[in-house]
Design a protein around this motif. Structure first.
Motif, PDB file in Angstrom:
ATOM      1  N   GLY A   1       0.759  -1.428  -0.029  1.00 34.83           N
ATOM      2  CA  GLY A   1       0.133  -0.180  -0.065  1.00 34.83           C
ATOM      3  C   GLY A   1       0.851   1.060  -0.052  1.00 34.83           C
ATOM      4  N   ALA A   2       2.166   1.064   0.037  1.00 33.10           N
ATOM      5  CA  ALA A   2       3.127   2.153   0.007  1.00 33.10           C
ATOM      6  C   ALA A   2       2.629   3.446   1.064  1.00 33.10           C
ATOM      7  N   PRO A   3       2.617   3.161   2.417  1.00 30.48           N
ATOM      8  CA  PRO A   3       2.353   4.053   3.364  1.00 30.48           C
ATOM      9  C   PRO A   3       3.345   5.200   3.658  1.00 30.48           C
ATOM     10  N   VAL A   4       2.911   6.162   3.906  1.00 28.76           N
ATOM     11  CA  VAL A   4       3.799   7.377   4.255  1.00 28.76           C
ATOM     12  C   VAL A   4       3.961   7.625   5.848  1.00 28.76           C
ATOM     13  N   SER A   5       4.857   8.078   6.489  1.00 29.34           N
ATOM     14  CA  SER A   5       4.911   8.471   7.875  1.00 29.34           C
ATOM     15  C   SER A   5       4.231   9.948   7.833  1.00 29.34           C
ATOM     16  N   ALA A   6       3.126   9.796   8.319  1.00 24.58           N
ATOM     17  CA  ALA A   6       2.280  11.083   7.897  1.00 24.58           C
ATOM     18  C   ALA A   6       1.928  11.767   9.277  1.00 24.58           C
ATOM     19  N   PRO A   7       2.423  13.374   9.544  1.00 23.36           N
ATOM     20  CA  PRO A   7       2.038  14.042  10.355  1.00 23.36           C
ATOM     21  C   PRO A   7       0.486  14.048  10.883  1.00 23.36           C
ATOM     22  N   LEU A   8       0.052  14.155  12.012  1.00 20.07           N
ATOM     23  CA  LEU A   8      -1.226  14.031  12.500  1.00 20.07           C
ATOM     24  C   LEU A   8      -1.539  15.449  13.321  1.00 20.07           C
ATOM     25  N   THR A   9      -2.897  15.522  13.522  1.00 19.76           N
ATOM     26  CA  THR A   9      -3.080  16.591  14.464  1.00 19.76           C
ATOM     27  C   THR A   9      -3.600  15.851  15.884  1.00 19.76           C
ATOM     28  N   TRP A  10      -3.076  16.455  17.139  1.00 12.97           N
ATOM     29  CA  TRP A  10      -3.691  15.859  18.324  1.00 12.97           C
ATOM     30  C   TRP A  10      -5.208  15.627  18.222  1.00 12.97           C
ATOM     31  N   GLU A  11      -5.863  16.406  17.779  1.00  8.94           N
ATOM     32  CA  GLU A  11      -7.380  15.945  17.555  1.00  8.94           C
ATOM     33  C   GLU A  11      -7.491  14.638  17.059  1.00  8.94           C
ATOM     34  N   GLU A  12      -7.013  14.587  15.963  1.00  6.62           N
ATOM     35  CA  GLU A  12      -7.224  13.133  15.143  1.00  6.62           C
ATOM     36  C   GLU A  12      -6.767  12.051  16.292  1.00  6.62           C
ATOM     37  N   VAL A  13      -5.665  12.328  16.807  1.00  8.47           N
ATOM     38  CA  VAL A  13      -5.242  11.317  17.795  1.00  8.47           C
ATOM     39  C   VAL A  13      -6.171  10.958  18.715  1.00  8.47           C
ATOM     40  N   LEU A  14      -6.299  12.014  19.737  1.00  9.16           N
ATOM     41  CA  LEU A  14      -7.398  11.947  20.728  1.00  9.16           C
ATOM     42  C   LEU A  14      -8.676  11.551  20.397  1.00  9.16           C
ATOM     43  N   ALA A  15      -9.347  11.675  19.061  1.00  7.10           N
ATOM     44  CA  ALA A  15     -10.472  11.345  18.749  1.00  7.10           C
ATOM     45  C   ALA A  15     -10.302   9.729  18.266  1.00  7.10           C
ATOM     46  N   LYS A  16      -9.145   9.220  18.369  1.00  6.21           N
ATOM     47  CA  LYS A  16      -8.702   7.822  17.557  1.00  6.21           C
ATOM     48  C   LYS A  16      -9.271   7.629  16.315  1.00  6.21           C
ATOM     49  N   ASP A  17      -9.033   8.889  15.464  1.00  6.97           N
ATOM     50  CA  ASP A  17      -9.756   8.711  14.203  1.00  6.97           C
ATOM     51  C   ASP A  17      -8.720   8.750  13.206  1.00  6.97           C
ATOM     52  N   VAL A  18      -7.622   7.793  13.504  1.00  5.04           N
ATOM     53  CA  VAL A  18      -6.522   7.618  12.676  1.00  5.04           C
ATOM     54  C   VAL A  18      -6.498   6.207  12.057  1.00  5.04           C
ATOM     55  N   ARG A  19      -6.345   5.998  10.583  1.00  4.57           N
ATOM     56  CA  ARG A  19      -5.959   4.778  10.227  1.00  4.57           C
ATOM     57  C   ARG A  19      -4.761   4.738   9.443  1.00  4.57           C
ATOM     58  N   PRO A  20      -3.581   4.331   9.770  1.00  2.00           N
ATOM     59  CA  PRO A  20      -2.195   4.686   9.202  1.00  2.00           C
ATOM     60  C   PRO A  20      -2.265   4.201   7.573  1.00  2.00           C
ATOM     61  N   GLN A  21      -2.959   3.097   7.439  1.00  2.00           N
ATOM     62  CA  GLN A  21      -3.011   2.914   5.853  1.00  2.00           C
ATOM     63  C   GLN A  21      -3.795   3.972   4.926  1.00  2.00           C
ATOM     64  N   ASP A  22      -4.406   4.729   5.807  1.00  2.68           N
ATOM     65  CA  ASP A  22      -5.000   5.883   4.822  1.00  2.68           C
ATOM     66  C   ASP A  22      -4.300   6.895   4.479  1.00  2.68           C
ATOM     67  N   PHE A  23      -2.988   6.898   4.873  1.00  2.00           N
ATOM     68  CA  PHE A  23      -1.892   8.007   4.473  1.00  2.00           C
ATOM     69  C   PHE A  23      -0.723   7.275   3.424  1.00  2.00           C
ATOM     70  N   ASN A  24      -0.932   7.284   2.351  1.00  2.00           N
ATOM     71  CA  ASN A  24      -0.026   6.547   1.502  1.00  2.00           C
ATOM     72  C   ASN A  24       0.547   7.455   0.233  1.00  2.00           C
ATOM     73  N   ILE A  25       1.225   6.660  -0.670  1.00  2.00           N
ATOM     74  CA  ILE A  25       1.757   7.336  -1.735  1.00  2.00           C
ATOM     75  C   ILE A  25       0.583   8.142  -2.588  1.00  2.00           C
ATOM     76  N   HIS A  26      -0.598   7.501  -2.583  1.00  2.00           N
ATOM     77  CA  HIS A  26      -1.725   8.058  -3.299  1.00  2.00           C
ATOM     78  C   HIS A  26      -2.172   9.338  -2.876  1.00  2.00           C
ATOM     79  N   THR A  27      -2.344   9.267  -1.331  1.00  2.00           N
ATOM     80  CA  THR A  27      -3.283  10.219  -0.937  1.00  2.00           C
ATOM     81  C   THR A  27      -2.667  11.293  -0.047  1.00  2.00           C
ATOM     82  N   LEU A  28      -1.225  11.169   0.325  1.00  4.44           N
ATOM     83  CA  LEU A  28      -0.613  12.072   1.192  1.00  4.44           C
ATOM     84  C   LEU A  28      -0.521  13.508   0.729  1.00  4.44           C
TER      85      LEU A  28
END
Lengths: 276, 292
Positions: B236-263
């Motif tokens: 899936g060619a994921p990318v190490s993607a910066p996040l907001t703390w809001e995303e982290v605290l809302a547990k609204d993060v799926r690492p695979q969503d951040f990739n070569i196609h979407t970043l």
């Protein structure tokens, strides 16, 4: 129904081609194990704690633990070399009286149906067993496992029961509770016999239903109807909030303790432990 | 400056059909984003000559055949008594040249060559043991956020691109690697103390089975961290993607969503969430005071 095995009953010079069907099926209601918190079906991983990695089927070999922590590895070839020949035959050894076999030996029942060109020999064997009142003890290899079996006529069909070997049946003599001598009065025995006779009936399997299963199905239906249905959900934040509080407190405490020690360092006397 | 030359562009690098061309194109397109986080930092190459399905190796020493415009910096390692000439990811040509070398992942030091012995980034590295899900990582990240706040520290979260999460803390180059490591270790111990069931600082894998590892030792000298916006050699060619703390605290993060196609699209809508890293400064003293 589909036969899962084809072979032949053989005894003496006679060969009866047969097909094998499973005679029984389980009706247990199966549950899926879910992670209680989020209701996601849990996964089972084969895990190697030394390599810290999941292990695939190809990476697995069979080991036999011959003493604690020591294994010999048995390769597929080793096992094949000694596995019973897939003889595809049910070899009759003896014909015995059914009453002589304790039902404790019976494991699983199969129906034997005549295979192509075997119709006549099949009926002949069945009828001969009925007339002599004898059933056959045979040796059979199913799924690479050799087992003992009993063949008996039951209405229009021959039933085969796989059987345990004698060393797989534990001896009741090992039960300490049965060692005691008990004296019974003749009257007591007569009364018990009369009680049994009053409850005597013909065996009618249709009378007996699985009440637990029915109750369980009813419960499940009710839960679905009442929308009391669990779907994988995001974890609740409740517990985390508590942890946050605990974290804050422990950091505050650490800062305070540090502050107290430093205040103590300023004095000439060694710091005294607070007692309040 | 001669143009970088690219080779074997049609070679498949990700089995789903991404080729070496896509690898080089990503780093070329994302150069403006990623270079600020690589500049002047010793870089460790993680090279996959045959794509993610093939063997890989880490390479620190800049190969002799590198073009002249690939800048390097010599670093002495006392433990091996060797000097390594590290590549510095200082320009887009170097970045695409690295990609052409099959370097999928860019790992960089936490200090810059101007103050090599004084890191300007501290890291909280959350690394789940095998089988531990990202939900647990986010739970520990929320605790890390709280702990940082208690010490008045501002961190910037990002996905590792694999299974973990990193929090980068911008620091003035004032404390040594040892001091930063000690401070981050103290912080990790606070978190483990309140949630020992899910958080661990055990170095032995067997002892942290089922837990999230707070790998504070990543702050030691010579260690490198996968750079923000680096690709990962994973399906899936994921990318190490910066996040907001809001995303982290809302547990609204799926690492695979951040990739070569979407970043790059995400950056268009969210901006560079790590931009604040360069405008923030943190004081480790309150935390260092509590180090035993």
């Amino acid at each position: 129904m589909r036969p899962f095995w084809k072979g032949a009953i053989s005894f003496g010079l006679v060969n009866v081609p047969v097909k094998l069907y499973a005679a029984t099926e389980e009706h247990d209601i199966r549950f899926t194990y879910l992670h209680a918190r989020c209701k996601t079906p849990v996964q089972y991983h084969k895990y190697c704690p030394i390599c810290a990695t999941d292990v695939t089927q190809e990476e697995i070999v069979r080991g036999y633990e011959y003493e604690k922590g020591k294994y010999v590895v048995l390769q597929e070839e080793d096992l094949e070399a000694i596995s019973p020949e897939a003889s595809r035959s049910i070899d009759i050894i003896d014909f015995v009286d059914l009453k002589e076999i304790d039902p404790i030996y019976f494991v699983k029942a199969y129906y034997l149906a005549p295979a192509e060109m075997g119709q006549k020999a099949y009926v002949l064997l069945k009828q001969a067993m009925e007339e002599t009142g004898r059933i056959a003890v045979a040796r059979v290899s199913l799924r690479a496992k050799q087992s003992l079996a009993a063949l008996r006529p039951s209405g229009k069909v021959l039933v085969m029961n796989t059987m345990l070997y004698p060393d797989e049946v534990r001896s009741a003599a090992e039960l300490p509770e049965l060692a005691a001598e008990v004296k019974l009065h003749q009257n007591e025995v007569e009364m018990a016999v009369r009680l049994i006779e009053s409850l005597a009936a013909a065996f009618d399997p249709s009378k007996y239903t699985n009440e637990y299963r029915a109750a369980l199905l009813e419960l499940i239906e009710a839960k679905i109807a009442g929308q009391e249905v669990e779907v994988p959900a995001k974890p609740e934040p409740g517990k985390v909030v508590d942890l946050m509080e605990a974290l804050k407190k422990s950091i505050e405490l650490a800062k305070k303790e540090k502050g107290a020690v430093e205040a103590g360092e300023g004095e000439k006397e060694p710091p005294r432990r607070k007692t309040s | 400056m001669s143009e970088p030359e690219f080779s074997h562009l049609t070679k498949v690098f990700w089995p789903e059909g991404l080729t070496k061309y896509h690898l080089i194109k990503y780093y070329s397109d994302a150069a403006g984003l990623i270079l600020p986080y690589l500049k002047h930092r010793p870089l460790v190459m993680k090279r996959y000559p045959d794509g993610i399905g093939g063997d890989f190796f880490y390479q620190k020493e800049c190969p002799a055949y590198a073009p002249a415009w690939v800048e390097t910096f010599p670093v002495y390692h006392a433990d091996s008594r060797k000097t390594v000439n590290y590549i510095l990811g200082n320009n887009v040509e170097t970045l695409t040249w690295l990609a052409n070398q099959g370097c999928i992942e860019m790992h960089a030091w936490l200090s810059r060559v101007e103050h090599l012995e004084y890191p300007d980034i501290g890291v909280v590295d959350l690394d789940p043991a095998p089988g531990v899900g990202f939900a647990d990582v986010l739970e520990i990240a929320a605790l890390a956020h709280q702990a940082l706040e208690e010490f008045g520290l501002k961190g910037f979260p990002k996905t590792s691109g694999a299974t973990g999460l990193h929090v980068f803390l911008p620091l003035p180059p004032r404390w040594t690697f040892k001091e930063v490591t000690a401070a981050m270790g103290r912080l990790a111990r606070f978190i483990v103390a309140v949630h020992p069931k899910k958080a661990s600082i055990e170095r032995q894998l067997a002892k942290r089975h089922g837990k999230v590892y707070l790998d504070y030792l990543q702050n030691a000298r010579g260690r490198s961290m996968v750079s923000p916006y680096s690709l990962r050699a994973l399906p899936g060619a994921p990318v190490s993607a910066p996040l907001t703390w809001e995303e982290v605290l809302a547990k609204d993060v799926r690492p695979q969503d951040f990739n070569i196609h979407t970043l790059l699209q995400r950056v268009e809508t969210h901006g560079d969430l790590y931009a604040g890293l360069r405008k923030t400064t943190n004081d480790l003293e309150p935390l260092l005071e509590l180090v035993e």
